[in-house]
Design a protein around this motif. Structure first.
Motif, mmCIF file in Angstrom:
data_model
loop_
_atom_site.group_PDB
_atom_site.id
_atom_site.type_symbol
_atom_site.label_atom_id
_atom_site.label_comp_id
_atom_site.label_asym_id
_atom_site.label_seq_id
_atom_site.Cartn_x
_atom_site.Cartn_y
_atom_site.Cartn_z
ATOM 1 N N ALA A 73 0.838 -1.198 0.000
ATOM 2 C CA ALA A 73 0.000 0.000 0.000
ATOM 3 C C ALA A 73 0.866 1.238 0.000
ATOM 4 O O ALA A 73 1.998 1.222 0.479
ATOM 5 N N PHE A 74 0.328 2.326 -0.536
ATOM 6 C CA PHE A 74 0.955 3.641 -0.471
ATOM 7 C C PHE A 74 0.350 4.349 0.732
ATOM 8 O O PHE A 74 -0.871 4.512 0.819
ATOM 9 N N GLU A 75 1.191 4.780 1.669
ATOM 10 C CA GLU A 75 0.699 5.351 2.927
ATOM 11 C C GLU A 75 1.371 6.675 3.222
ATOM 12 O O GLU A 75 2.596 6.814 3.094
ATOM 13 N N VAL A 76 0.583 7.666 3.618
ATOM 14 C CA VAL A 76 1.091 8.949 4.105
ATOM 15 C C VAL A 76 0.468 9.196 5.472
ATOM 16 O O VAL A 76 -0.447 8.486 5.885
ATOM 17 N N PRO A 77 0.964 10.183 6.234
ATOM 18 C CA PRO A 77 0.426 10.403 7.584
ATOM 19 C C PRO A 77 -1.055 10.769 7.581
ATOM 20 O O PRO A 77 -1.594 11.271 6.589
ATOM 21 N N ASN A 536 5.195 5.591 2.821
ATOM 22 C CA ASN A 536 5.623 4.227 2.520
ATOM 23 C C ASN A 536 5.157 3.840 1.129
ATOM 24 O O ASN A 536 4.028 4.149 0.728
ATOM 25 N N MET A 537 6.024 3.140 0.399
ATOM 26 C CA MET A 537 5.693 2.676 -0.937
ATOM 27 C C MET A 537 5.075 1.278 -0.879
ATOM 28 O O MET A 537 5.261 0.543 0.088
ATOM 29 N N PRO A 538 4.363 0.884 -1.935
ATOM 30 C CA PRO A 538 3.822 -0.475 -1.987
ATOM 31 C C PRO A 538 4.933 -1.516 -2.122
ATOM 32 O O PRO A 538 6.117 -1.189 -2.229
ATOM 33 N N ALA A 539 4.550 -2.794 -2.135
ATOM 34 C CA ALA A 539 5.501 -3.899 -2.173
ATOM 35 C C ALA A 539 6.373 -3.837 -3.421
ATOM 36 O O ALA A 539 5.880 -3.635 -4.540
ATOM 37 N N GLU A 540 7.686 -3.985 -3.212
ATOM 38 C CA GLU A 540 8.684 -4.088 -4.283
ATOM 39 C C GLU A 540 8.628 -2.918 -5.259
ATOM 40 O O GLU A 540 8.758 -3.080 -6.470
ATOM 41 N N SER A 541 8.435 -1.728 -4.722
ATOM 42 C CA SER A 541 8.418 -0.528 -5.561
ATOM 43 C C SER A 541 9.344 0.509 -4.951
ATOM 44 O O SER A 541 9.855 0.333 -3.844
ATOM 45 N N GLU A 542 9.557 1.584 -5.678
ATOM 46 C CA GLU A 542 10.274 2.733 -5.120
ATOM 47 C C GLU A 542 9.536 4.006 -5.501
ATOM 48 O O GLU A 542 8.877 4.077 -6.543
ATOM 49 N N GLY A 543 9.637 5.000 -4.646
ATOM 50 C CA GLY A 543 9.101 6.308 -4.965
ATOM 51 C C GLY A 543 10.146 7.093 -5.736
ATOM 52 O O GLY A 543 11.342 7.026 -5.440
ATOM 53 N N THR A 544 9.729 7.819 -6.761
ATOM 54 C CA THR A 544 10.669 8.579 -7.584
ATOM 55 C C THR A 544 10.099 9.962 -7.877
ATOM 56 O O THR A 544 8.902 10.210 -7.730
ATOM 57 N N GLY A 545 11.008 10.846 -8.315
ATOM 58 C CA GLY A 545 10.612 12.148 -8.809
ATOM 59 C C GLY A 545 9.770 13.009 -7.904
ATOM 60 O O GLY A 545 8.830 13.663 -8.389
ATOM 61 N N PRO A 546 9.991 13.072 -6.583
ATOM 62 C CA PRO A 546 9.124 13.927 -5.763
ATOM 63 C C PRO A 546 9.231 15.379 -6.211
ATOM 64 O O PRO A 546 10.320 15.874 -6.475
ATOM 65 N N TYR A 547 8.104 16.056 -6.303
ATOM 66 C CA TYR A 547 8.105 17.437 -6.793
ATOM 67 C C TYR A 547 6.921 18.196 -6.204
ATOM 68 O O TYR A 547 5.776 17.718 -6.237
ATOM 69 N N PRO A 617 -8.850 8.746 1.952
ATOM 70 C CA PRO A 617 -7.952 8.049 2.871
ATOM 71 C C PRO A 617 -6.495 8.411 2.645
ATOM 72 O O PRO A 617 -6.103 8.855 1.565
ATOM 73 N N ASN A 618 -5.701 8.205 3.683
ATOM 74 C CA ASN A 618 -4.268 8.445 3.570
ATOM 75 C C ASN A 618 -3.538 7.191 3.103
ATOM 76 O O ASN A 618 -2.314 7.132 3.128
ATOM 77 N N VAL A 619 -4.297 6.198 2.680
ATOM 78 C CA VAL A 619 -3.724 4.942 2.202
ATOM 79 C C VAL A 619 -4.343 4.590 0.854
ATOM 80 O O VAL A 619 -5.548 4.742 0.657
ATOM 81 N N ILE A 620 -3.504 4.163 -0.095
ATOM 82 C CA ILE A 620 -3.966 3.659 -1.390
ATOM 83 C C ILE A 620 -3.533 2.191 -1.501
ATOM 84 O O ILE A 620 -2.351 1.902 -1.355
ATOM 85 N N PRO A 621 -4.479 1.238 -1.763
ATOM 86 C CA PRO A 621 -5.918 1.459 -1.880
ATOM 87 C C PRO A 621 -6.562 1.563 -0.505
ATOM 88 O O PRO A 621 -6.043 1.001 0.461
ATOM 89 N N PRO A 622 -7.700 2.252 -0.419
ATOM 90 C CA PRO A 622 -8.399 2.311 0.877
ATOM 91 C C PRO A 622 -8.982 0.947 1.219
ATOM 92 O O PRO A 622 -9.232 0.130 0.328
ATOM 93 N N PRO A 623 -9.201 0.682 2.505
ATOM 94 C CA PRO A 623 -9.841 -0.585 2.888
ATOM 95 C C PRO A 623 -11.212 -0.689 2.231
ATOM 96 O O PRO A 623 -11.883 0.319 2.018
ATOM 97 N N PRO A 624 -11.637 -1.897 1.877
ATOM 98 C CA PRO A 624 -12.951 -2.036 1.224
ATOM 99 C C PRO A 624 -14.080 -1.656 2.166
ATOM 100 O O PRO A 624 -13.988 -1.862 3.381
ATOM 101 N N PRO A 625 -15.164 -1.080 1.652
ATOM 102 C CA PRO A 625 -16.304 -0.727 2.519
ATOM 103 C C PRO A 625 -17.001 -1.987 3.022
ATOM 104 O O PRO A 625 -16.958 -3.043 2.398
ATOM 105 N N ALA A 626 -17.652 -1.855 4.162
ATOM 106 C CA ALA A 626 -18.396 -2.985 4.716
ATOM 107 C C ALA A 626 -19.624 -3.241 3.858
ATOM 108 O O ALA A 626 -20.209 -2.310 3.296
ATOM 109 N N PRO A 627 -20.054 -4.518 3.698
ATOM 110 C CA PRO A 627 -21.258 -4.830 2.924
ATOM 111 C C PRO A 627 -22.464 -4.080 3.482
ATOM 112 O O PRO A 627 -22.574 -3.861 4.688
ATOM 113 N N GLU A 628 -23.370 -3.678 2.594
ATOM 114 C CA GLU A 628 -24.552 -2.920 3.008
ATOM 115 C C GLU A 628 -25.381 -3.731 3.996
ATOM 116 O O GLU A 628 -25.616 -4.924 3.813
#
Length: 762
Positions: A73-77, A536-547, A617-628
């Motif tokens: 997952a991609f996570e920020v504060p 934090n970056m997702p599994a086996e990835s790197e963050g690049t080019g911050p701007y 959300p501060n996380v990608i992907p967000p947790p799935p919504p609960a069933p209706e």
């Protein structure tokens, strides 16, 4: 095309303030300043791991650092919103009807503002290399069809994207737009400039080439163009029987053994979709990582560059033409003529006794000079210079020119050059470092042995220890760098996917770090020198080019090669065997199995009163919504309840001699597993200022701290004084003082509880 907007002052640099706000995030400066070599102070934070800038905080300079993670997952504060702007394969269009697709493995990016439109601009993005496994499943060059090779060709190069904020404050692609464009590994034909652009005397280079490839990092110019760096060009045209790409099956021009068409710095005007990209041969042909400029009005223009190879060098180009603000036609010729130089250090490499060490056995500061690169050394620059240097003095290359893989180079507003050395296993440097270089007389054009620059290793990678807060354990393998307008240094990390925790080849020295991440390092103030983990970056990835955007309300980050190790052990088409599902899914939680896709992410800080419809959300992907119709079931440890703390046996009075010998004892009882941070602090007289203005003030000083993982139940522990804390207590010489013990406990869900106790030191 329809009337494109010209570059704004923020890019052209007509005033110093506009210039700094517009391009400081790309590492540019227009002013000379006194050189500085102050050692960065390092002090612990009291209680929470909160990063604060030295000056007025920007939206990104005040956050609660996130803990290391190995999640997919991609996570920020918390308090920040992250969303995917565009991902590989997404369509966009030009107003002339051309349909375009976003390329693969987006690396460098830069934001170019549009005049009078604060919530609108252009993104220039590099696409470094294809991924045959994910794109079509054939990984051996000799086995690919022409269609598969052409798919790879299209997926590299550059994208120019017109972006605009929508009503909810989210960046969206404007399509169609006259600015939208793709440069690929085939089109358009790029023009060559400089001393080697000559079919007769330099036929391997010639005057043009088909498109651009291996586009790693890059930079911008103060006249409003983008510079894209062709890095690993050697991968595209070697033997198709063994090469992952084998593009020379399409055209021998891609064969680096026959031609030198790739491996250059390429200049493009993002404001003009009809612009012919220019490859500047005066800047040398090597595995360019990035560019960073120093532009002084009326003076020769200077461009710094790194050669992203282990044991390769750091370069700078000094133009023949002066930089003249406002003279765009003149400035567009600056990179065509000048002299290239390579840095010669008195000791170039950081070396270690043992893999994973953080204390080098070699000097951490010294001097050096810039050695001229001859025209005959511009093609295959690294090889030819090394051969010449070794012919003069055996071993000179490794002693003076070879470095620990220089990825990014950036220039601060005062002219100080910062170099990211990622790592070098050959000298047991597994964590890398950031080196600071100050030119002789702070003159960027200073060259030769008579004009020595000074250098110091400003920040080293590696584990700061388990006793540090989770978001402050330290960075490793630094890659791209960027400054914010308050002077904080932002760093992304580039630990090889195969060495990350959770992979078969995981290396023990990276266990503390987990996934690659984005860090912020304040360079002044009480937290100077501490690396705070922001994303934090997702599994086996790197963050690049911050701007950053010019107003620094948005941070753009590219997520490159998620699930990179899949090709070595996955089955093409069987998504369940892929090592990442990001961004649509999360492999860690089993959420939505899908093909991982490199993507461009925008991060913004939410205002405290943001309406619900704007909160993401501060996380990608967000947790799935609960069933209706069903209430969401809490995950284990995520019930929202704060951990319960009970503190006992803390002495109300503690003799200073006892404190020096055994610390402060206590008993702590918790009702669930927690990570506890204990800080002992006191307000003590401290000398502030220098000379006649020096005076004593009461200042909060951390005497000691401890961080422990505790099981549910009762634990006896002690907070021992740090070496600096012991010195401060000894200096009391029996004077009574009241200290404060602050205890914070955090459970697996992130819920926090804290207590304080006062202790009189006698």
């Amino acid at each position: 095309m329809s009337d494109p907007t010209t570059p704004t002052d923020a890019v052209a640099g007509t005033t110093r303030r506009h210039f700094i706000r517009g391009v400081a995030a790309a590492g540019a400066s227009t002013v000379a300043a006194a050189s500085l070599f102050e050692a960065p102070g390092v002090s612990d934070l009291l209680g929470d791991s909160v990063a604060r800038a030295a000056g007025a905080p920007t939206p990104f300079a005040d956050f609660r650092a996130v803990a290391a993670s190995s999640a997919d997952a991609f996570e920020v504060p918390e308090g920040y919103r992250a969303h995917v702007v565009i991902k590989y394969g997404d369509s966009f269009a030009n107003t002339d009807g051309t349909q375009l697709r976003f390329g693969y493995n987006n690396d460098f990016l830069a934001f170019f503002p549009l005049e009078g439109k604060p919530d609108e601009g252009l993104l220039f993005v590099n696409h470094e290399y294809p991924a045959p496994f994910f794109q079509h499943g054939v990984t051996r060059g000799a086995d690919k069809s022409v269609a598969q090779l052409e798919l790879e060709q299209y997926s590299v190069g550059n994208s120019v994207l017109h972006v605009k904020k929508d009503a909810a404050g989210l960046w969206q692609i404007v399509s169609p737009s006259p600015y939208n464009r793709r440069i690929t590994g085939k089109d358009p034909e790029c023009e060559h400039t400089g001393p080697l652009a000559d079919e007769t005397n330099h036929p391997r280079v010639g005057t043009s080439s088909k498109g651009s490839l291996a586009n790693c990092s890059g930079g911008i110019t103060p006249w409003g163009t983008a510079l894209s760096c062709e890095e690993n060009f050697q991968d595209y045209g070697s033997d198709p029987a063994t090469s992952a790409y084998g593009w020379n099956r399409l055209d021998p021009e891609y064969d680096s053994a026959l031609w030198s068409k790739y491996g250059w710095v390429v200049e493009t005007d993002p404001y003009d979709a009809s612009w012919t990209p220019r490859k500047h041969t005066a800047l040398g042909r090597f595995r360019h990582e990035n560019t960073a400029f120093r532009a002084l009005d009326g003076k020769r223009f200077v461009l710094y560059m790194g050669d992203d190879v282990t044991n390769a060098g750091v370069y700078k180009f000094v133009s023949t033409r002066p930089f003249i603000p406002g003279r765009r036609a003149h400035n567009l010729r600056i990179l065509e003529e000048g002299t290239l130089y390579i840095a010669s250090f008195d000791h170039s490499r950081r070396e270690f006794a043992v893999d994973g060490d953080t204390t080098p056995i070699t000097p951490t500061s010294g001097v050096g000079y810039w050695r001229e690169v001859l025209v005959t050394e511009l093609e295959d620059t690294n090889v030819r210079i090394r051969r010449a240097v070794e012919a003069e003095e055996a071993g000179a290359w490794n002693r003076h020119f070879a470095t620990n893989r220089p990825e990014d180079v950036e220039v601060d507003v005062d002219g100080t050059v910062y170099i990211a050395f990622t790592n070098n296993s050959g000298v047991k440097d597994r964590h890398g470092s950031i080196r600071k270089l100050v030119e002789a007389g702070n003159d960027p054009t200073a060259v030769g042995r008579a004009n020595e620059f000074r250098w110091v290793d400003y920040a080293g990678g590696g584990d700061r220890g388990e006793d540090k807060p989770a978001g402050e354990r330290g960075f490793s393998s630094c890659d791209n760098l960027v400054f914010d307008r308050e002077g904080n240094l932002w760093v992304v990390t580039d630990i090889s996917s195969g060495s990350l925790a959770g992979t078969p080849g995981a290396a023990r020295w990276y266990r503390y770090h987990l996934n690659n991440a984005v860090f912020m390092i304040p360079r002044s103030g009480p937290n100077a020198g501490i690396a705070f983990r922001f994303a934090n970056m997702p599994a086996e990835s790197e963050g690049t080019g911050p701007y950053f955007t010019p107003d620094e309300r948005t941070l753009f980050v590219n997520v490159q090669h998620p699930g990179e190790e899949t090709a070595s052990r996955g089955v093409y088409g069987d998504v369940s065997t892929y090592t990442s599902y990001w961004p649509a899914g999360n492999k860690t939680t089993g959420q939505n199995p899908s093909t991982p896709l490199p993507s461009l992410v925008a991060v913004t800080k939410l205002p405290p009163n943001a309406p619900p419809e704007e909160r993401r959300p501060n996380v990608i992907p967000p947790p799935p919504p609960a069933p209706e119709g069903r209430r969401p079931q809490p995950e284990p440890g995520r019930d929202g309840a704060k951990p319960r703390l009970r503190v006992a046996d803390v002495p109300r009075r503690r003799a200073q001699a006892q404190l020096l010998r055994g610390g402060l004892p206590l008993e702590l009882t918790v009702d669930e597993p927690v990570r506890a941070t204990l800080v002992l602090s006191a307000k003590l007289p401290t000398l502030v200022g220098r000379g006649r203005r020096a005076r004593r003030k009461q200042k909060l000083v951390v005497l000691g701290r401890a961080t422990k993982s505790l099981k549910a139940g009762r634990t006896e522990l002690a907070v021992k004084l740090s070496p600096a804390g012991k010195l401060r207590v000894r200096a009391l010489r029996g004077k009574d003082v009241t200290a404060t013990l602050t205890i914070e406990a955090r459970d697996a869900a992130g819920n926090r509880s804290s207590v304080k106790r006062n202790v009189k030191l006698v």
